[in-house]
Design an enzyme around this catalytic site. Structure first.
Site: not given
Ligand SMILES: *Cc1c(COP(=O)(O)O)cnc(C)c1O
Length: 417
Positions: A311, A342, A274-275
């Site tokens: 974050r 706030c 993801g990230r």
């Molecule tokens: C959040 C998540 C990801 C992605 O994590 P990243 O750190 O953004 O790569 C992958 N699999 C599951 C099950 C997640 O909950």
């Protein structure tokens, strides 16, 4: 990489950030198509078919981002029915989606089955029984993988570590074999996979390798019992540098996984990044509203708040903050960059050296992942606009929320009440 200065001005690819902010207002998220594509290729080039990459939608779920990734051949990892609907709206296919998450509701499971979900990543014995029951009532077979908790320490922030025994995620390794045996007996389930996801923002290969070791052993043991696991999904969690960290190189790890899979034979591999796909592909642009000097600290008050980028408040996360236009020769001040919400937790950076005045634009870097998707309307603040740049053109991929939409669906009591 896609956000660089040309002389004193920051550009997003070939678009001047100042121009985008003028046109679309602030706070503004800007994503680079080239950066997302390049990040994707870092994985895809080491990952030939039939292995699959399922982008973790929760990192950034804008339709344009999902559509771009679908066109690059992505599958998707989702954690809610809403995310499945988004993927479908963006042109993704349900068959390319895996459904993770500890608390899938009855309705979400039914919806995913109706759409033809690729696989459920099941997180508990109780969920397994629930999926069996719903699949039976529909007269269908549900493809399932069991999410196992391999009990490795990912050495990341405790809020984003998910692979320890003490976490709520997955099925304990010590119980996994029993739960797989049970799953194999349920008539409306097709037990095809095993998966894990040990946490997020992990910057060294060792935790991944430790988890892989345990997962491959499990798959091998299950096959010996006659439970034919055909895919292993090792999750996401690949970290990115936010400050001075070394970049995690994924190539070797991806090769190692494939070697191990080849030894077992007939095992398709999956990952859920993801990230690492979107994090450095986005910035959040915010305008300085006030410079507020103090006796102990100086503050730059900006027009973005923790509701736009959570974050720092949630994880004490570090984000680099850079001026959109560099004023060379102007003295830098030591400042805290804070928002208007706030809450004392409403900050973007402490003790930063910046030369910025009222009206200047700042770029909060690496804001492409877990930025907009975590945004809220706290303090009745409309969520920011989002733009994607591609070369010298830019597309508004989400309009700034109009104020009235914030109380849409709310009702006051009738006068007789
Ligand atoms: C959040 C998540 C990801 C992605 O994590 P990243 O750190 O953004 O790569 C992958 N699999 C599951 C099950 C997640 O909950």
């Amino acid at each position: 990489m896609s956000f660089q200065y040309k002389e004193t001005e920051m550009f997003a690819e070939d678009c001047a950030v100042t121009d985008l902010a003028k046109k679309h207002g602030t706070p503004l998220f800007i994503y680079s198509k080239a950066a997302i594509t390049a990040n994707w290729e870092q994985f895809a080039k080491h990952w030939p078919a039939p292995n699959k990459l399922c982008y973790a939608v929760k990192a950034n779920s804008n339709l344009a981002v999902l559509n771009l990734l679908a066109r690059l051949g992505a599958g998707f990892d989702i954690v809610s029915g809403g995310e499945l609907a988004r993927v479908l709206a963006a042109g993704g296919k349900a068959a390319d989606v895996v459904f993770s998450g500890v608390g899938k509701s009855h309705d979400e499971i039914a919806y995913a089955l109706d759409q033809g979900i690729g696989c459920f990543n099941v997180e508990s014995a109780a969920e397994l029984e629930r999926i069996q029951e719903i699949a039976a009532s529909k007269g269908v077979t549900a493809p399932v993988s069991l999410r196992v908790n391999p009990d490795v320490d990912a050495q990341t922030h405790p809020y984003i570590a998910t692979g320890l025994k003490a976490n709520k995620f997955g099925i304990a390794m010590s119980e996994a074999r029993d739960v797989f045996r049970r799953a194999a007996q349920l008539p409306n389930l097709n037990v095809c996979g095993a998966d894990c996801h040990i946490g997020s923002q992990i910057l060294t290969p060792q935790p991944f390798l430790d988890a892989a070791e345990r997962m491959f052993t499990l798959v091998s043991d299950l096959r010996q019992e006659g439970i034919q696991i055909t895919h292993l999904d090792m999750g996401g969690g690949f970290g990115i540098p936010y400050q001075h960290e070394d970049k995690l190189e994924v190539g070797n790890y991806l090769q190692t996984l494939q070697q191990k899979a080849a030894e077992l034979g007939n095992l398709k591999l999956m990952l859920e990044p993801g990230r690492s796909i979107v994090g450095n592909a986005g910035i959040m642009v915010t305008k300085v509203e006030y410079y507020k000097p103090g006796s102990e600290k100086n503050f730059l008050l900006v027009d973005a708040g923790m509701n736009d980028l959570l974050r720092p408040a949630l994880y004490n996360a570090y984000h680099a903050i850079q001026p959109v236009v560099r004023h060379d020769g102007v003295d830098e001040q030591l400042v805290d960059v804070v928002g208007p919400v706030c809450e004392t937790g409403d900050f973007f950076g402490h003790a930063r050296h910046l030369a910025a005045q009222e009206g200047d634009l700042l770029a909060v870097m690496n804001a492409g992942a877990y930025g907009f998707t975590m945004a809220s309307n706290y303090n009745t603040r409309p969520r920011a606009a989002e733009v994607m740049v591609h070369g010298d053109s830019a597309t508004l991929i989400r309009e700034r929320e109009p104020l009235e939409s914030l109380w849409q669906g709310e009702h006051i009591l009738g006068e007789s009440v």
